[in-house]
Design an enzyme around this catalytic site. Sequence first.
Site, PDB file in Angstrom:
ATOM      1  N   ASP A  39       0.860  -1.183   0.000  1.00  0.00           N
ATOM      2  CA  ASP A  39       0.000   0.000   0.000  1.00  0.00           C
ATOM      3  C   ASP A  39       0.893   1.228   0.000  1.00  0.00           C
ATOM      4  O   ASP A  39       1.944   1.251   0.642  1.00  0.00           O
ATOM      5  CB  ASP A  39      -0.976  -0.009   1.171  1.00  0.00           C
ATOM      6  CG  ASP A  39      -0.298  -0.074   2.524  1.00  0.00           C
ATOM      7  OD1 ASP A  39      -0.104   0.983   3.149  1.00  0.00           O
ATOM      8  OD2 ASP A  39       0.030  -1.190   2.974  1.00  0.00           O
TER       9      ASP A  39
ATOM     10  N   GLU B 121      -8.719   4.305  12.167  1.00  0.00           N
ATOM     11  CA  GLU B 121      -7.746   4.051  13.228  1.00  0.00           C
ATOM     12  C   GLU B 121      -7.966   4.902  14.474  1.00  0.00           C
ATOM     13  O   GLU B 121      -7.272   4.724  15.477  1.00  0.00           O
ATOM     14  CB  GLU B 121      -6.331   4.299  12.698  1.00  0.00           C
ATOM     15  CG  GLU B 121      -5.984   3.504  11.448  1.00  0.00           C
ATOM     16  CD  GLU B 121      -4.603   3.845  10.916  1.00  0.00           C
ATOM     17  OE1 GLU B 121      -3.698   4.121  11.718  1.00  0.00           O
ATOM     18  OE2 GLU B 121      -4.433   3.848   9.671  1.00  0.00           O
TER      19      GLU B 121
END
Length: 304
Positions: A94, A187
């Site tokens: 990523d 997150e």
Amino acid sequence: MSKNGKRSVSHSSVKGRGTHKVQGSKFRVHKKPNIFVRLLQLMPGWAVWIGGAAILALYIYFFYYIFVSPFGFRWRALYGDVSYPAGYEIHGIDISHHQGTIDWDELRDKGLIDERPIRFIMIKATEGASRVDENFRDNFHQAREHGFTRGAYHFYSVHSSARDQANFFIRKVKLEKGDLPPVLDVEHKPKQQSPQEFKQSVLEWLRIVEEYYGVKPIIYTYYKFKMQYLDDPVFDPYPYWIAHYYVEKVEYKGAWKFWQHTDAGRLPGIKGKVDFNIYNGSFYELRKLTIGARELIGEDAYKD
């Protein structure tokens, strides 16, 4: 002279702890050493050395057991020796603007993870309700041009509503057939929201985006956050991408599709470090997960 006419007797004051003045002389009162010191004094020299070595060895053992062993993958990664989870064939990365300008030809021709080709690339697209990653458009275009299965992810912000963030992602990201489902990278929980309110916000983003693209989005988060805030059956239908670094296997007991196992990978064509991921399945199963897979690889692919 005292009030009753008798001469008082003067005493010398104590000057310093353990010091008394008697007839003009000073005596220091020495305390006896404690029992531990006296035992050391009675022990022969060789026994002291052996005891010290044993204590040092015990200290090293516990330091390794507590601080080094659990993060062995991390220590090896820091010195350029990334460990790869055993038993997985499909690898990917990523990326975002943090990787800078990528040499896509070199990445395609020489980029190998555990001696296997890179099969998929997740690309940061948006953050919050107003930010587009500065390298997204080029990265997204180049990934497809160079033959990688690509995906786009949104970084969830605590400063704007889930609805505004979902609509912003939809406006900025044009997914096509063959692309992986959209990804929600979550997150952090807003401080002002209760855990239940937070779950509802995450679900709102997922449902808006699912309705637009026609596929269930992927949820990306790290292991402890998942267990604390998103460990709810309502999220089970969504593919799960877990970030859990420097462990030999994922501790999460539920179903998952992707595992980000290190943030210290290195590849030709990318300056600096990059995240390494694996897919929990075959390349055929990865392709089945993509948008429009029923048309691209056939309806039979979905028969049990």
